[in-house]
Enzyme design. Structure first.
Site, PDB file in Angstrom:
ATOM      1  N   CYS A 110       0.841  -1.200   0.000  1.00 15.91           N
ATOM      2  CA  CYS A 110       0.000   0.000   0.000  1.00 15.91           C
ATOM      3  C   CYS A 110       0.880   1.256   0.000  1.00 15.91           C
ATOM      4  O   CYS A 110       1.492   1.573  -1.003  1.00 15.91           O
ATOM      5  CB  CYS A 110      -0.979  -0.041   1.162  1.00 15.91           C
ATOM      6  SG  CYS A 110      -2.404   1.063   0.932  1.00 15.91           S
ATOM      7  N   HIS A 209      -3.702  -5.258   0.598  1.00 18.18           N
ATOM      8  CA  HIS A 209      -3.164  -5.645   1.908  1.00 18.18           C
ATOM      9  C   HIS A 209      -3.270  -7.159   2.084  1.00 18.18           C
ATOM     10  O   HIS A 209      -4.183  -7.666   2.734  1.00 18.18           O
ATOM     11  CB  HIS A 209      -3.928  -4.936   3.029  1.00 18.18           C
ATOM     12  CG  HIS A 209      -3.495  -3.534   3.266  1.00 18.18           C
ATOM     13  ND1 HIS A 209      -2.472  -3.207   4.134  1.00 18.18           N
ATOM     14  CD2 HIS A 209      -3.922  -2.365   2.726  1.00 18.18           C
ATOM     15  CE1 HIS A 209      -2.303  -1.894   4.137  1.00 18.18           C
ATOM     16  NE2 HIS A 209      -3.160  -1.360   3.295  1.00 18.18           N
ATOM     17  N   GLU A 211      -1.611  -9.116   3.945  1.00 20.04           N
ATOM     18  CA  GLU A 211      -1.453  -9.553   5.336  1.00 20.04           C
ATOM     19  C   GLU A 211      -2.784  -9.671   6.064  1.00 20.04           C
ATOM     20  O   GLU A 211      -2.909 -10.407   7.042  1.00 20.04           O
ATOM     21  CB  GLU A 211      -0.503  -8.602   6.089  1.00 20.04           C
ATOM     22  CG  GLU A 211      -1.105  -7.309   6.587  1.00 20.04           C
ATOM     23  CD  GLU A 211      -1.320  -6.258   5.509  1.00 20.04           C
ATOM     24  OE1 GLU A 211      -1.839  -5.164   5.829  1.00 20.04           O
ATOM     25  OE2 GLU A 211      -0.960  -6.516   4.340  1.00 20.04           O
TER      26      GLU A 211
END
Length: 232
Positions: A110, A209, A211
């Protein structure tokens, strides 16, 4: 058994509810790095230690966060620019330069992808709703691990080899790459053509994202698999 590679994770400062000097990293980043065989370590936001920290780690993950100050890409702040953190900008700029000199891999997520583009000489759209033609929902309301718009991957790229040709990811950003830096290649795009993934020599950046997704949606782990492949 060979030691796990040491991956330095940058840190961010929460906007509210914490002392001014507090910096940390959401646990999901460390969990994802551990899942693909790395050993995560948090890097304090201290520009004077950037070269020393760069020398100690095997690779760096630039995490998400607030907007980078437009001075880094030759612009002035425009209406709807978000929060910036000048201390963090200075540290990550120094860290990035030190890591690049040492030839160590960098993954940007990001904000981190935007930093890679800016530090390599590119520019950003400061506020996507003001950019004609970019109509996809880049700032989804659905919280993690909700999937958002599709990502189209360039075949035979680092990201393309670790993901399917088109995959649903998430999207939590109001800025994006405008002019792509000369040393980078766009290897993933949103349905409206916005740049969502970039690659360069030892560099990997994604706008989504992963994660926040990989535990519920294993295909998102491909981003971290691609990153670890840069260490080989």
């Amino acid at each position: 058994m060979a030691p796990r590679p040491l991956i330095g994770l940058t840190t961010s400062r929460p906007s509210e509810g914490h002392p001014q000097g507090f910096h940390g990293t959401p646990r999901h980043y460390a969990q994802a790095i551990t899942h693909v065989g790395g050993s995560p370590v948090l890097l304090p936001t201290l520009p004077e230690l950037a070269e020393d920290l760069a020398a100690r780690v095997d690779a760096v993950l630039l995490i998400g966060g607030v907007d980078i100050h437009p001075q880094y890409y030759g612009q002035v702040p425009r209406r709807h620019l978000g929060e910036v953190d000048e201390e963090r900008d200075a540290f990550e700029h120094a860290l990035y330069r030190a890591v690049r000199v040492l030839g160590k891999p960098v993954l940007g997520i990001c904000r981190g992808m935007q930093l890679i583009n800016v530090f390599e000489g590119g520019t950003l759209h400061q506020h996507l709703p003001e950019v004609p033609g970019l109509w996809a929902d880049h700032a989804q309301v659905g919280r993690a691990p909700t999937l958002g718009h599709a990502i189209e991957f360039l075949p035979d790229s680092q990201l393309g080899r670790s993901h399917t040709g088109s995959s649903l990811m998430n999207s939590y950003h109001h800025q994006a790459v405008d002019m792509l830096a000369a040393g980078l290649t766009c290897t993933a795009t949103a349905p409206d053509g916005a740049i969502e993934g970039v690659e360069g020599e030892g560099l990997l950046g994604v706008q989504w994202h992963p994660e926040l997704l990989f535990e519920r949606h294993p295909h998102a782990l491909g981003t971290f698999t691609a990153f670890m492949a840069l260490l080989n």
